[in-house]
Design a protein around this motif. Structure first.
Motif, mmCIF file in Angstrom:
data_model
loop_
_atom_site.group_PDB
_atom_site.id
_atom_site.type_symbol
_atom_site.label_atom_id
_atom_site.label_comp_id
_atom_site.label_asym_id
_atom_site.label_seq_id
_atom_site.Cartn_x
_atom_site.Cartn_y
_atom_site.Cartn_z
ATOM 1 N N ASP A 150 0.857 -1.191 0.000
ATOM 2 C CA ASP A 150 0.000 0.000 0.000
ATOM 3 C C ASP A 150 0.891 1.238 0.000
ATOM 4 O OD1 ASP A 150 -1.734 2.110 0.478
ATOM 5 O OD2 ASP A 150 -2.871 1.061 2.033
ATOM 6 N N PRO A 151 0.831 2.058 -1.047
ATOM 7 C CA PRO A 151 1.712 3.238 -1.093
ATOM 8 C C PRO A 151 1.504 4.191 0.077
ATOM 9 C CG PRO A 151 0.015 3.370 -2.797
ATOM 10 C CD PRO A 151 -0.029 1.971 -2.242
ATOM 11 N N ARG A 152 0.313 4.205 0.662
ATOM 12 C CA ARG A 152 0.056 5.074 1.810
ATOM 13 C C ARG A 152 0.830 4.628 3.038
ATOM 14 N NH1 ARG A 152 -6.300 4.369 1.746
ATOM 15 N NH2 ARG A 152 -5.479 2.250 1.472
ATOM 16 N N GLU A 153 1.191 3.338 3.069
ATOM 17 C CA GLU A 153 1.870 2.783 4.229
ATOM 18 C C GLU A 153 3.372 2.605 4.016
ATOM 19 O OE1 GLU A 153 0.246 2.406 7.005
ATOM 20 O OE2 GLU A 153 -1.648 2.976 6.052
ATOM 21 N N HIS A 154 3.851 2.852 2.816
ATOM 22 C CA HIS A 154 5.252 2.519 2.537
ATOM 23 C C HIS A 154 6.212 3.432 3.278
ATOM 24 C CE1 HIS A 154 8.968 1.472 0.465
ATOM 25 N NE2 HIS A 154 8.358 0.340 0.179
ATOM 26 N N TYR A 155 7.311 2.864 3.711
ATOM 27 C CA TYR A 155 8.339 3.591 4.466
ATOM 28 C C TYR A 155 8.803 4.846 3.741
ATOM 29 C CZ TYR A 155 12.936 4.686 6.401
ATOM 30 O OH TYR A 155 14.025 5.348 6.939
ATOM 31 N N TYR A 156 9.026 4.759 2.438
ATOM 32 C CA TYR A 156 9.610 5.914 1.746
ATOM 33 C C TYR A 156 8.613 7.043 1.529
ATOM 34 C CZ TYR A 156 14.105 3.740 1.316
ATOM 35 O OH TYR A 156 15.329 3.187 1.628
ATOM 36 N N ARG A 157 7.338 6.784 1.662
ATOM 37 C CA ARG A 157 6.399 7.909 1.702
ATOM 38 C C ARG A 157 6.740 8.798 2.890
ATOM 39 N NH1 ARG A 157 0.254 8.214 3.779
ATOM 40 N NH2 ARG A 157 -0.357 10.174 2.776
ATOM 41 N N ARG A 158 7.055 8.189 4.008
ATOM 42 C CA ARG A 158 7.396 8.948 5.204
ATOM 43 C C ARG A 158 8.763 9.626 5.047
ATOM 44 N NH1 ARG A 158 5.230 4.105 6.894
ATOM 45 N NH2 ARG A 158 7.126 3.185 7.791
ATOM 46 N N LEU A 159 9.752 8.875 4.542
ATOM 47 C CA LEU A 159 11.092 9.441 4.454
ATOM 48 C C LEU A 159 11.160 10.579 3.435
ATOM 49 C CD1 LEU A 159 13.958 9.292 5.543
ATOM 50 C CD2 LEU A 159 14.502 7.689 3.687
ATOM 51 N N PHE A 160 10.512 10.437 2.304
ATOM 52 C CA PHE A 160 10.523 11.520 1.314
ATOM 53 C C PHE A 160 9.827 12.761 1.864
ATOM 54 C CE2 PHE A 160 10.709 8.548 -2.668
ATOM 55 C CZ PHE A 160 11.985 8.162 -2.305
ATOM 56 N N THR A 161 8.752 12.560 2.599
ATOM 57 C CA THR A 161 8.077 13.699 3.228
ATOM 58 C C THR A 161 8.998 14.373 4.232
ATOM 59 O OG1 THR A 161 5.937 12.602 2.947
ATOM 60 C CG2 THR A 161 6.053 14.404 4.545
ATOM 61 N N ASP A 162 9.711 13.574 5.026
ATOM 62 C CA ASP A 162 10.703 14.140 5.945
ATOM 63 C C ASP A 162 11.715 14.981 5.176
ATOM 64 O OD1 ASP A 162 9.427 12.624 7.911
ATOM 65 O OD2 ASP A 162 10.987 11.073 7.947
ATOM 66 N N GLY A 163 12.130 14.491 3.994
ATOM 67 C CA GLY A 163 13.117 15.215 3.194
ATOM 68 C C GLY A 163 12.624 16.579 2.744
ATOM 69 N N VAL A 164 11.357 16.659 2.353
ATOM 70 C CA VAL A 164 10.783 17.961 1.971
ATOM 71 C C VAL A 164 10.701 18.873 3.189
ATOM 72 C CG1 VAL A 164 8.685 19.114 1.156
ATOM 73 C CG2 VAL A 164 9.502 17.031 0.017
ATOM 74 N N ARG A 165 10.277 18.321 4.299
ATOM 75 C CA ARG A 165 10.180 19.127 5.520
ATOM 76 C C ARG A 165 11.565 19.581 5.991
ATOM 77 N NH1 ARG A 165 5.677 21.402 7.466
ATOM 78 N NH2 ARG A 165 5.561 20.438 9.526
ATOM 79 N N ALA A 166 12.605 18.816 5.688
ATOM 80 C CA ALA A 166 13.963 19.240 6.032
ATOM 81 C C ALA A 166 14.345 20.505 5.273
ATOM 82 C CB ALA A 166 14.965 18.130 5.736
ATOM 83 N N VAL A 167 13.929 20.619 4.011
ATOM 84 C CA VAL A 167 14.175 21.857 3.267
ATOM 85 C C VAL A 167 13.427 23.010 3.921
ATOM 86 C CG1 VAL A 167 13.827 23.035 1.056
ATOM 87 C CG2 VAL A 167 14.661 20.675 1.092
ATOM 88 N N GLU A 168 12.193 22.775 4.321
ATOM 89 C CA GLU A 168 11.418 23.822 4.989
ATOM 90 C C GLU A 168 12.056 24.202 6.319
ATOM 91 O OE1 GLU A 168 7.521 22.105 5.103
ATOM 92 O OE2 GLU A 168 7.269 22.226 2.919
ATOM 93 N N ALA A 169 12.576 23.211 7.042
ATOM 94 C CA ALA A 169 13.265 23.501 8.297
ATOM 95 C C ALA A 169 14.544 24.292 8.037
ATOM 96 C CB ALA A 169 13.598 22.202 9.031
ATOM 97 N N ALA A 170 15.301 23.910 7.009
ATOM 98 C CA ALA A 170 16.540 24.623 6.687
ATOM 99 C C ALA A 170 16.255 26.081 6.374
ATOM 100 C CB ALA A 170 17.236 23.948 5.503
ATOM 101 N N ARG A 171 15.178 26.344 5.661
ATOM 102 C CA ARG A 171 14.835 27.714 5.300
ATOM 103 C C ARG A 171 14.412 28.538 6.520
ATOM 104 N NH1 ARG A 171 12.020 26.125 -0.514
ATOM 105 N NH2 ARG A 171 13.812 26.841 -1.756
ATOM 106 N N ALA A 172 13.976 27.858 7.557
ATOM 107 C CA ALA A 172 13.543 28.555 8.771
ATOM 108 C C ALA A 172 14.658 28.719 9.794
ATOM 109 C CB ALA A 172 12.367 27.801 9.403
ATOM 110 N N LEU A 173 15.824 28.138 9.543
ATOM 111 C CA LEU A 173 16.921 28.215 10.502
ATOM 112 C C LEU A 173 17.495 29.627 10.582
ATOM 113 C CD1 LEU A 173 18.861 24.947 9.591
ATOM 114 C CD2 LEU A 173 17.716 25.414 11.778
#
Length: 330
Positions: free
Chosen positions: A150-173
């Motif tokens: 199930d793509p909704r449950e796959h590990y990399y759905r979570r990790l890729f989302t974390d990766g996008v949020r890391a860019v947002e976090a970097a921009r807020a640093l």
């Protein structure tokens, strides 16, 4: 360590028909919308790293599901003003390690955020601290088959989302020029880099070294090593799950993100790489930017003919230093 994949002249033009689900864009837009309903919750704490020329900060931000994700933020010591930032994603099985380990980009004069992959960090290196609180059904050891039905449950759905949020976090640093962001990573980190490149439209540059997760079906069919072997091993047991599994994996195939990328890219490939077969890397390279909605971005490919998954190593870092300086105007 033979040349086991396609001849090099065929690799350079290899542009396979990689499966892409019809609702790919809707799936990822909805995933990111859900993640952004959680406050970023950025925490930045100074660390006594013992280093004199760089400053290190312990960073926590909210990733997929609002789950706390750890990172190191490193920058040149005593430098005032906002700096362009390099965001890096870790290779398979590694954690963020210790505070004094991540210094290259800060020593080059940039801000630097190194994100830890959730639920990893105990295979090699110096450890990790970010759990993955989400469960999954029956899976083979590793991350590739976690949620594979199930793509909704796959590990990399979570990790890729974390990766996008890391860019947002970097921009807020504090001390970061958020208009100038380059993302980078090796192996798994390279696959995350390509995914983020397809999901974040205003990056300055993308550096993916021997990237994993590209043309996943081919990788599972021809690679003799993990992590692709995790998929083959799972399907050797779960014989009736083949098409369902590969449909799920099409949602996290880095080729489909690379198609949507619009930032210039620097990509390395080891022509004897048995972990990330060179044809899988070239599948992403030759599709890169094809659905960006504008002119195809520049893609510089560096081949290492006699190298396996180590790729260019420090030689590639030297190329990256020059490439980043050009993109940041340093």
């Amino acid at each position: 360590m033979p040349l086991y994949d396609l001849p090099v002249d065929q690799l350079r033009t290899y542009r396979p028909d990689v499966a892409e689900p019809e609702d790919f864009d809707e799936f990822w837009a909805g995933t990111l919308d859900d993640a952004r309903r959680h406050p970023l919750g950025l925490q930045v704490l100074p660390v006594a790293s013992g280093l004199r020329t760089v400053e290190v900060f312990d960073v926590t931000f909210a990733g997929f599901g609002g789950h706390p994700i750890k990172a190191w933020y490193t920058r040149p010591a005593g430098v005032a003003g906002d700096l362009p930032v390099v965001v890096q994603y870790q290779a398979y099985g590694g954690g963020r390690g210790l505070a004094h380990e991540r210094t290259l980009w800060a020593n080059a004069g940039y801000a630097y955020l190194f994100m830890e992959p959730r639920g990893q960090g105990s295979t090699w290196g110096n450890g990790g601290q970010t759990p993955d609180p989400v469960g999954n059904g029956p899976a083979r050891p590793g991350s590739m088959t976690r949620g594979i039905l199930d793509p909704r449950e796959h590990y990399y759905r979570r990790l890729f989302t974390d990766g996008v949020r890391a860019v947002e976090a970097a921009r807020a640093l504090p001390g970061v020029d958020g208009s100038r962001v380059i993302v980078t990573g090796i192996s798994q980190g390279g696959g995350v880099t390509l995914a983020v490149a397809g999901l974040v439209p205003d990056l300055v540059g993308v550096m993916a070294d021997v990237p994993f997760l590209c043309h996943i079906r081919r990788g599972a069919e021809i690679s003799p090593q993990d992590p692709y072997l995790e998929v083959a091993g799972y399907l050797a047991v779960q014989r009736n799950h083949v098409e369902q599994a590969f449909r799920t994996l099409s949602y996290i195939d880095a080729v489909n993100f690379a198609r949507r990328a619009n930032a210039p890219a620097l990509v390395s490939v080891g022509l004897m790489d048995q972990i990330c077969p060179p044809s899988t890397v070239y599948a992403a390279v030759n599709h890169y930017g094809s659905r960006s909605g504008g002119p195809r971005p520049d893609v510089d490919v560096v081949e290492y003919p006699f190298n396996d998954h180590e790729g260019g190593d420090a030689h590639q870092q030297a190329r990256q230093l020059a490439w980043v300086a050009e993109r940041f105007g340093a």
